[in-house]
Design a protein around this motif. Structure first.
Motif, PDB file in Angstrom:
ATOM      1  N   ASN B 219      65.864  76.976  45.834  1.00 29.00           N
ATOM      2  CA  ASN B 219      67.415  76.224  46.131  1.00 29.00           C
ATOM      3  C   ASN B 219      67.891  77.361  45.594  1.00 29.00           C
ATOM      4  O   ASN B 219      69.265  78.007  46.112  1.00 29.00           O
ATOM      5  CB  ASN B 219      67.479  76.283  44.158  1.00 29.00           C
ATOM      6  N   CYS B 222      68.785  79.612  48.771  1.00 30.22           N
ATOM      7  CA  CYS B 222      69.347  77.924  50.587  1.00 30.22           C
ATOM      8  C   CYS B 222      70.759  78.264  49.534  1.00 30.22           C
ATOM      9  O   CYS B 222      71.739  78.824  50.116  1.00 30.22           O
ATOM     10  CB  CYS B 222      68.820  77.212  49.605  1.00 30.22           C
ATOM     11  N   HIS B 226      73.079  80.247  52.969  1.00 29.47           N
ATOM     12  CA  HIS B 226      73.394  79.695  53.268  1.00 29.47           C
ATOM     13  C   HIS B 226      74.472  78.960  52.562  1.00 29.47           C
ATOM     14  O   HIS B 226      75.295  77.570  52.679  1.00 29.47           O
ATOM     15  CB  HIS B 226      72.928  78.480  53.692  1.00 29.47           C
ATOM     16  N   MET B 228      74.565  76.393  50.113  1.00 30.10           N
ATOM     17  CA  MET B 228      74.446  75.071  50.432  1.00 30.10           C
ATOM     18  C   MET B 228      72.653  75.033  50.055  1.00 30.10           C
ATOM     19  O   MET B 228      71.894  75.893  48.761  1.00 30.10           O
ATOM     20  CB  MET B 228      73.569  74.592  51.577  1.00 30.10           C
ATOM     21  N   ARG B 229      72.702  73.996  49.098  1.00 26.65           N
ATOM     22  CA  ARG B 229      70.920  73.420  48.244  1.00 26.65           C
ATOM     23  C   ARG B 229      69.889  73.007  48.981  1.00 26.65           C
ATOM     24  O   ARG B 229      70.438  72.492  50.800  1.00 26.65           O
ATOM     25  CB  ARG B 229      71.629  71.998  47.798  1.00 26.65           C
ATOM     26  N   GLN B 232      70.977  69.887  52.020  1.00 27.64           N
ATOM     27  CA  GLN B 232      71.896  70.276  52.586  1.00 27.64           C
ATOM     28  C   GLN B 232      71.412  71.218  53.461  1.00 27.64           C
ATOM     29  O   GLN B 232      72.045  70.967  55.134  1.00 27.64           O
ATOM     30  CB  GLN B 232      73.534  70.625  51.857  1.00 27.64           C
ATOM     31  N   GLU B 235      69.802  68.892  56.456  1.00 25.28           N
ATOM     32  CA  GLU B 235      70.899  68.307  56.802  1.00 25.28           C
ATOM     33  C   GLU B 235      71.064  68.602  58.432  1.00 25.28           C
ATOM     34  O   GLU B 235      72.214  68.715  59.019  1.00 25.28           O
ATOM     35  CB  GLU B 235      71.436  67.733  55.724  1.00 25.28           C
ATOM     36  N   ALA B 236      71.971  70.302  57.737  1.00 30.82           N
ATOM     37  CA  ALA B 236      72.862  70.888  58.851  1.00 30.82           C
ATOM     38  C   ALA B 236      72.196  71.043  59.699  1.00 30.82           C
ATOM     39  O   ALA B 236      72.750  71.325  61.114  1.00 30.82           O
ATOM     40  CB  ALA B 236      73.099  71.759  57.881  1.00 30.82           C
ATOM     41  N   ASP B 255      74.115  64.120  43.800  1.00 32.27           N
ATOM     42  CA  ASP B 255      73.918  64.129  45.788  1.00 32.27           C
ATOM     43  C   ASP B 255      72.929  63.864  46.428  1.00 32.27           C
ATOM     44  O   ASP B 255      72.999  63.409  48.304  1.00 32.27           O
ATOM     45  CB  ASP B 255      75.508  65.365  45.774  1.00 32.27           C
ATOM     46  N   ASP B 256      72.167  65.247  46.182  1.00 32.09           N
ATOM     47  CA  ASP B 256      71.621  65.404  47.461  1.00 32.09           C
ATOM     48  C   ASP B 256      70.509  64.141  47.821  1.00 32.09           C
ATOM     49  O   ASP B 256      69.940  63.610  48.790  1.00 32.09           O
ATOM     50  CB  ASP B 256      70.313  66.292  46.308  1.00 32.09           C
ATOM     51  N   ALA B 259      72.378  61.754  49.828  1.00 34.86           N
ATOM     52  CA  ALA B 259      71.845  61.483  51.113  1.00 34.86           C
ATOM     53  C   ALA B 259      71.315  62.004  51.273  1.00 34.86           C
ATOM     54  O   ALA B 259      70.492  61.338  52.639  1.00 34.86           O
ATOM     55  CB  ALA B 259      72.629  63.489  50.896  1.00 34.86           C
TER      56      ALA B 259
END
Lengths: 438, 438
Positions: B219, B222, B226, B228-229, B232, B235-236, B255-256, B259
């Motif tokens: 974590n 990232c 980035h 981000m998590r 994410q 996903e990106a 949220d993760d 998603a």
């Protein structure tokens, strides 16, 4: 009669926890006469080449309710099962015959899993002692005393009479030790605990067992009724004393731990039972760091489901690593130490069992290493903790007597025990159905 | 060829998770033709009376590194073992021959434990696929792609060539499925993950596997690189897609999870591996409540030690109950659901395996109930989760073919496999000693 084991991988469970490869061990009568590496210069009546298998002390289970094996898996995952099923069914079904059958099933399972010594707490404990004696195991059999009108005594006078009879029956027995067991600080009132303390003062050879600091509700009860924590209640009643066998001890503070260490009690850690109930994780590393011996226990099979320590090893190790957020806490050799010599110390028996040393009782087990799951081996302790299971235990000996050879338990009638247990379970199932229909 | 099983306790692992006592099941060729209770009105070439034993789907292990069985227990309890032992030893020793031997040992252990389907991630995966094929198992074999100069590809072009060759070799195979496996968001850069996403768009029949949100350091990495998590980042890069097999997923936010559910990924839960590393407990109940299928996985035996799901059942159940502070979360039947049909759904194979239904592949296992430890039975699911172990698995069938009968694995040369593994382990031991002496 002398039995010589050769070509063994001996884990003597002495303080440095060595691994002796290509080792031998000589048993004479009930005791271990010698052990070492290399070729022994001794004669024996029987010589057994172990082909590299592990030879280690029989394991010690310092807290269980053997007869509750008959309740195994009953009401699983049900939060109110204690009041919904257990207490009403105990009132209805617990009898000398039920205790005898449940203990026999439990002894069969324990021996098959390499457990040679147990500390039990339940009712009609003379039956437990007799079955364990017949099975050839070593046991501390604790008559429970409780205020909730338990199945075998309607008053404390009756309860103490049971304890006295138990102590008389097993006085001087080499393997079975009578014990007195106040249920818990919330269920055995302070006057009774004080009476037990006085009784125990006069019977120093009778160990005292208690459930302690197991539930948050227990802490709340003790706060409400005594404005104390459970450990303080037990201390105030005069029971926090050398050799007290304390089961659970999840919800203890640093002060509690210091008091327990000062009083020289021992702790039985029931990792799986506590976790399955969602109750939490005992601070085992903190208790051990304070000098308190901690053994690995199964609790009753209604709570922990099995009586083998293998099923506890993973939880004991993982919980310590989760609390410590690291791989380092509770290394595998400490888990095995707790399952053997440290568990024996909790029971005050480390002078005679728990490690393989000359002069100690020949309580030992052979563990096969030939399952694919057991290979390769870089660390025998890691293999025992994370790969081994009861089916790997091949032979079991207590006090020089074989209890199991090549997976065949020699001291109990397996078919009869299973049939008796099945019959009782049928009655339990009917009662469950009745309760669920009500 | 028709095989009829009678007098079985069938756990079909269909949505209601029923228990069918006194039941029968008919296999014809590779598939299940019929099942039910009572006396079947069918003829068969072979009829087997199971004497009340359990018949259930073969278990599904949705994340493992089979060849790492050779590292089992190496560097146990050592926090920096990844950099101290594993990575240097992988660089030195990982070869097609090592992967072949390690996978054979792993397949032997898996079959003995009733695991019939695995999703593997490692190197030289064509070797893994060939061994699993020979063993008769079902497998998804994932070629790992990583930036850290792994043993079998010096560049991503070489890595993709391995993937293409793997996909070619197993195209149309009924049991072995090629897979592409970016190692993790911190070890397989975004450009590579984007390239994998494009490749996967053109190869819809090749599942994608990834390690995801396993460590707090991941974590942090990232976040630093980035902002981000981990979820994410994936996903990106275009990889969070239907059927993505995500291993671990400990450190995920609400949220993760949302998603992941939207993207229709599956999760492989490695309870024991994660806990042994002190990394924490995955929010399994939250992921499942969001509709994400979660299977029970072993991880590699260097981390989780064994390849049987039985050793995971206790942790999976206990961790959910600890998080929920109650006995109720993760009831035993949900654990078995995850080990069978839900694990199959994680792998996109629930249409053909994971439950016993007419038309499905005949992947099934027989579990004996005669050990004292298994009795009494009030709830077969509780018995499986808390009492059963690999030694209770008696017979294993995949696609109508016997892989094990009466504990004898029929498809692998046990003695040779053990000898080969022992030889490689000797080299590993010497290298460990060299590292420790340096």
């Amino acid at each position: 009669m002398r039995i010589l084991f050769t070509n063994a991988t001996i884990l003597p469970c002495t303080p440095d926890m060595p691994v002796m490869e290509g080792a031998y061990l000589l048993v004479e009568g009930e005791t271990i006469l010698a052990l070492g590496t290399g070729t022994p210069d001794v004669t024996a009546d029987e010589t057994l080449d172990l082909g590299g298998d592990i030879l280690m002390p029989g394991m010690v289970n310092p807290h269980c309710h053997l007869a509750m094996t008959l309740f195994r898996g009953l009401g699983e995952d049900v939060d109110d099962r204690l009041f919904r099923y257990v207490l009403p069914m105990e009132r209805k079904f617990v009898s000398p015959a039920m205790v005898r059958v449940g203990t026999a099933l439990a002894a069969l399972e324990s021996i098959e899993a390499g457990v040679t010594t147990v500390a039990d707490m339940y009712y009609y404990e003379a039956e437990v002692g007799r079955v364990l004696d017949r099975a050839g195991m070593r046991g501390i059999v604790g008559q429970t005393l409780a205020d909730f009108n338990p199945p075998d005594h309607a008053s404390m006078d009756e309860g103490f009479a049971l304890v006295a009879a138990l102590a008389d029956e097993f006085a001087g027995h080499s393997r079975i030790t009578a014990s007195i067991a106040p249920h818990a600080p919330y269920s055995t009132g302070v006057p009774v605990m004080e009476r037990i303390a006085r009784w125990a003062d006069d019977h120093q050879d009778v160990p005292v067992q208690i459930h302690l600091a197991e539930m948050t509700s227990e802490n709340e009860w003790c706060a409400t009724h005594h404005d104390m924590r459970p450990v303080q209640v037990v201390e105030a009643a005069g029971l926090l004393r050398p050799g007290l066998i304390c089961a659970h001890c999840l919800h203890v503070t640093d002060d509690d731990i210091a008091a327990m260490a000062d009083a020289r009690v021992g702790v039985a850690h029931n990792a799986r039972s506590n976790a399955k109930a969602g109750r939490g994780i005992a601070p085992v590393e903190a208790m051990r760091a304070a000098g308190i011996p901690v053994g690995i226990a199964t609790d009753g099979p209604m709570s922990g489901n099995t009586l083998d320590l293998f099923a506890q090893f993973g939880p004991v190790s993982m919980f310590a690593k989760l609390l410590g957020k690291s791989r380092a806490p509770m290394p595998a050799r400490d888990v095995i130490r707790m399952a053997t010599i440290e568990g024996a110390r909790v029971l005050g028996m480390d002078g005679s069992i728990g490690s393989l040393q000359p002069g100690k009782q020949a309580d030992l087990i052979r563990i096969a290493l030939d399952a694919p799951r057991m290979q390769p081996i870089y660390d025998h302790y890691a293999t025992l903790v994370f790969s081994a299971m009861p089916s790997d235990v091949r032979d079991v000996m207590v006090a020089g007597r074989w209890l199991m050879r090549d997976r065949d338990v020699l001291t109990l009638e397996r078919t009869q025990v299973m049939a008796d247990a099945g019959q009782i379970a049928t009655g339990f199932r009917a009662e469950m159905a009745r309760i669920d229909a009500a």
